[in-house]
Design an enzyme around this catalytic site. Structure first.
Site, PDB file in Angstrom:
ATOM      1  N   GLU A  62       0.832  -1.195   0.000  1.00 57.72           N
ATOM      2  CA  GLU A  62       0.000   0.000   0.000  1.00 57.72           C
ATOM      3  C   GLU A  62       0.876   1.258   0.000  1.00 57.72           C
ATOM      4  O   GLU A  62       0.423   2.342  -0.354  1.00 57.72           O
ATOM      5  CB  GLU A  62      -0.848  -0.053   1.284  1.00 57.72           C
ATOM      6  CG  GLU A  62      -2.016   0.859   1.308  1.00 57.72           C
ATOM      7  CD  GLU A  62      -2.933   0.500   2.484  1.00 57.72           C
ATOM      8  OE1 GLU A  62      -3.203  -0.692   2.714  1.00 57.72           O
ATOM      9  OE2 GLU A  62      -3.352   1.425   3.174  1.00 57.72           O
TER      10      GLU A  62
ATOM     11  N   PRO B 271      -9.877   2.691   3.274  1.00 58.64           N
ATOM     12  CA  PRO B 271      -9.510   1.401   3.869  1.00 58.64           C
ATOM     13  C   PRO B 271      -9.552   0.264   2.836  1.00 58.64           C
ATOM     14  O   PRO B 271     -10.257   0.334   1.834  1.00 58.64           O
ATOM     15  CB  PRO B 271     -10.560   1.214   4.962  1.00 58.64           C
ATOM     16  CG  PRO B 271     -10.916   2.604   5.356  1.00 58.64           C
ATOM     17  CD  PRO B 271     -10.878   3.397   4.070  1.00 58.64           C
ATOM     18  N   ARG B 272      -8.792  -0.773   3.127  1.00 65.69           N
ATOM     19  CA  ARG B 272      -8.550  -1.836   2.143  1.00 65.69           C
ATOM     20  C   ARG B 272      -9.812  -2.525   1.643  1.00 65.69           C
ATOM     21  O   ARG B 272      -9.904  -2.896   0.474  1.00 65.69           O
ATOM     22  CB  ARG B 272      -7.639  -2.899   2.766  1.00 65.69           C
ATOM     23  CG  ARG B 272      -6.251  -2.387   2.930  1.00 65.69           C
ATOM     24  CD  ARG B 272      -5.380  -3.371   3.636  1.00 65.69           C
ATOM     25  NE  ARG B 272      -4.025  -2.848   3.657  1.00 65.69           N
ATOM     26  CZ  ARG B 272      -3.020  -3.413   4.297  1.00 65.69           C
ATOM     27  NH1 ARG B 272      -3.218  -4.518   4.996  1.00 65.69           N
ATOM     28  NH2 ARG B 272      -1.828  -2.882   4.260  1.00 65.69           N
ATOM     29  N   ASP B 273     -10.783  -2.739   2.549  1.00 65.82           N
ATOM     30  CA  ASP B 273     -11.997  -3.436   2.116  1.00 65.82           C
ATOM     31  C   ASP B 273     -12.698  -2.638   1.021  1.00 65.82           C
ATOM     32  O   ASP B 273     -13.193  -3.200   0.045  1.00 65.82           O
ATOM     33  CB  ASP B 273     -12.919  -3.708   3.311  1.00 65.82           C
ATOM     34  CG  ASP B 273     -13.245  -2.459   4.116  1.00 65.82           C
ATOM     35  OD1 ASP B 273     -12.401  -1.536   4.168  1.00 65.82           O
ATOM     36  OD2 ASP B 273     -14.330  -2.390   4.713  1.00 65.82           O
TER      37      ASP B 273
ATOM     38  N   ALA C 179     -10.622  -2.860  -2.299  1.00 68.04           N
ATOM     39  CA  ALA C 179     -10.695  -4.204  -2.894  1.00 68.04           C
ATOM     40  C   ALA C 179     -12.048  -4.399  -3.594  1.00 68.04           C
ATOM     41  O   ALA C 179     -12.108  -4.925  -4.714  1.00 68.04           O
ATOM     42  CB  ALA C 179     -10.488  -5.267  -1.821  1.00 68.04           C
TER      43      ALA C 179
END
Ligand code: FAD
Length: 638
Positions: free
Chosen positions: A267, A322-324, A327
């Protein structure tokens, strides 16, 4: 009776990643005799692979940073499902743990005026990740190993024996935890990977620090050791697992060539200025800012670009949601036909920074793409897509001591649950390892020092553990014996396809059927050859752990009828405040001792302390909490 090598210690730490090593240091410094056991080589753990950095609110890059802001970011990232006490301890103690590492010999990158430099990462309000280029985890492990060596030298000076108080058992896999007649931890049983010989560690306290579970999915950033052993060991010993439905799919894994699919692209690439684009050259993340984050992220490319140099007057780029969120956005772009030739999206840093700057800041990424994909990231964009990366769920522990519900059992690091709620922020794992590794080492030491009498391992349990380990050499039904590699491929495929990044009730139910069938087949798994270095046998033993853990994930995923963090239900796309206060708790419930049945039951979370709740605006909390939970909030309008 099986031929078993025997050792006796005060504390056995299973796992030599960041959490395990930090626990070892603490327990040894309290004067205890400690064994550290690791499945792979000493020094090879996921912690070494951590690239981006270690989150700690030191305020070096932005003086407005504080533990309170770090706490708020962590809770937001976890969609308020986190164990708030763990998030508080983590935010308060992380800066001290980073400083302490420098006293062990670590050297983090510096700001021009000589302070520890901190970089941006997804979900962190301020630049917060202390880093060493993109090799931070390596520095963390290197210095903790160095600290352990220096402690061993002290022990040698005092006793003439380097291993007097800390001994490393590398390439040794633990397969079972053993308890005494009173239900307390009495030891751990395992085997040397090279010789296949059995080994017993008699000890009143065990710290489980075995890391993740990613090898149950086909596309993963995790390496071969991450088969959920610690999760399964603790579960079989009677501990509870929480939050198992929350699995983090990192948005940027390599998608090509096939042999390296899933390998992580840090990241830090986006933190340092890299942007995501689709096949139409559009920076698509601006279309994916979810309502709960509206107003907090830049809405134009110009503002997002200005933010890199002026964070006071601009909002951060949505590439660093944030990653969620990222993705899911990538998943949607690819599904909509705007993906790259190999089924990912583009991550472009080449057009945004001089080549020498890219190589200086991201040396490992430059090397990784050149070597593995023949792509020069200083000249062209990378192709990236989601990869199974991290499990938020894990062993339920007491935040203060790391104690699990089984007396003598402690856990820390990725294999413990609660700290990250439904989604972990990047950089919060390395700090988690340091904060809670130390606390678990301390908790184990206090426990051992307070014991009246030492627990004893029953010989029958040692014999049973040996028998279970040897079972694959003597399958119950040889004519229909199963190959461990075939079973592993089947398990990975069904978890990837049916309990992956986007889930649906009918698909999860199908996965549970597959897992049910695999359960019977794993009991009849067979391997050829001898116990001397036999990877097929090792996998056969790991399979039952992967199966147990996968069942926990699937059962919890089926029950949680909402979408939150690392759990997205296509058939229940919204977040439900009633689910926020509910934890799903996995336990074993009878059945076969080797692969017991798993049950999942809801349990209410402990409400957040009012002074911590008051750190958030009422309007923000109202997006996550039920009305009655906020009845006493000071920001509530009459
Ligand atoms: P690990 O470091 O995973 O170590 C586990 C240990 O347990 C190993 O020694 C293993 O051999 C041992 N073990 C497992 N099973 C057994 C067994 N049965 N018997 C004996 N030993 C056993 N996080 C961040 O905060 N910042 C980052 O920049 C970052 N980058 C990452 C990059 C990659 C590629 C990956 C995979 C992860 C990254 N993470 C990052 C996540 C972070 O590295 C991990 O969550 C963290 O290192 C886990 O540490 P741990 O101490 O819990 O376990």
């Amino acid at each position: 009776m099986a031929d078993v090598e025997r050792h006796s210690y005060d504390v056995v730490v299973i796992g030599a990643g960041g959490a395990g090593l930090r626990a070892v240091i603490e327990a040894r410094q309290r004067g205890l005799r400690v064994a550290v056991v690791c499945k792979s080589l000493f020094g090879k753990a996921h912690t070494v692979m951590a690239e981006g950095g270690c989150a700690a609110a030191m305020g070096n890059a932005n003086p407005h940073d504080s533990w309170q802001v770090h706490f708020q970011d962590t809770m937001r990232g976890g969609k308020f499902l986190n164990n708030w006490r763990m998030a508080e301890l983590h935010a308060r103690e992380a800066p001290d743990r980073v400083w302490e590492l420098e006293t062990y010999g670590a050297l983090f990158d510096r700001t021009p005026d000589g302070r520890i430099s901190q970089r941006n990462f997804g979900g962190h309000t301020y630049p917060r990740l202390a880093h060493v280029g993109d090799r931070t985890g390596l520095e963390l492990i290197r210095t903790m190993q160095q600290k352990i060596v220096s402690l061993q030298q002290e022990d040698h000076a005092a006793t003439g024996d380097y291993d007097a108080r800390v001994r490393v058992f590398a390439e040794c896999t633990v397969t079972e935890l053993l308890k005494d007649a009173e239900g307390r931890i009495a030891g751990a049983f395992g085997y040397w990977r090279e010789s296949g010989r059995f080994v017993l560690f008699e000890a009143p306290a065990v710290v489980v620090a075995t890391g993740g579970i990613g090898k149950s999915w086909k596309v993963t950033s995790n390496s071969w050791e991450y088969t959920g052993d610690g999760h399964a060991l603790a579960l079989r010993a009677g501990a509870a697992l929480i939050n198992m439905e929350f699995v983090q799919f990192h948005p940027t894994g390599m998608v090509w060539p096939p042999s390296v699919k899933g390998i992580l692209v840090t990241e830090g690439v986006r933190g340092d200025g890299g942007v995501l684009k689709n096949s139409e050259n559009e920076r698509f993340m601006f279309s994916y800012i979810p309502p709960v984050f509206k107003g907090q992220y830049a809405e134009t490319e110009e503002e997002a670009d200005r933010w890199y140099t002026d964070q006071e007057n601009n909002r951060r780029t949505p590439d660093l949601l944030p990653r969620d969120e990222v993705a899911r956005a990538i998943n949607s772009e690819v599904k909509a036909g705007r993906g790259t030739p190999h089924g990912g999206v583009f991550l472009d840093i080449a057009s945004r920074m001089p080549a020498e700057e890219i190589v200086r800041r991201l040396p490992s990424m430059h090397h990784q793409f050149k070597e593995l994909a023949d792509v020069d990231i200083t000249a062209e964009a990378m192709e990236v897509g989601p990869t199974c990366h991290y499990v938020m769920g894990g062993i339920e522990v007491d935040p203060e001591t790391g104690a699990a519900s089984v007396p003598g059992l402690f856990a820390a690091g990725e294999c413990s649950g609660g700290m990250h709620g439904s989604n972990r922020l990047g950089g919060n794992s390395l700090s988690d390892l340091l904060v809670f590794g130390r606390r678990a080492g301390l908790g184990a030491a206090d426990y051992v020092q307070g014991l009246g009498h030492r627990p004893r391992v029953a010989e029958a349990d040692v014999t049973a553990a040996a028998r279970t380990a040897l079972a694959p050499f003597d399958p119950a039904e040889p004519a229909t014996a199963e190959n461990p590699y075939t079973l592993h491929t089947g398990l990975q495929q069904s978890m990837q396809d049916l309990v992956g990044i986007i889930r649906r009730a009918d698909e999860i139910a199908r996965a549970l059927d597959v897992l049910g069938a695999l359960r019977a087949r794993i009991r009849n798994v067979a391997v050829e050859g001898h116990r001397q270095f036999n990877p097929g046998w090792h996998l056969a033993l790991d399979l039952r752990n992967m199966l147990l853990v996968s069942e926990c994930v699937a059962r919890a995923a089926l029950l949680r009828t909402e979408s939150r963090g690392g759990h997205t239900r296509d058939d229940h796309p919204s977040m439900d405040p009633n689910w926020r206060r509910t934890l799903l708790v996995c336990r074993t419930d009878g059945g076969d001792e080797s692969i017991p049945d798993v049950t999942v039951a809801p349990e209410q979370q402990v409400p957040m302390r009012p002074d911590l709740l008051a750190l958030f605006d009422f309007e923000e909390l109202a997006k996550y909490y039920t009305d009655d939970e906020l009845a006493e909030h000071p920001g509530r309008r009459p």
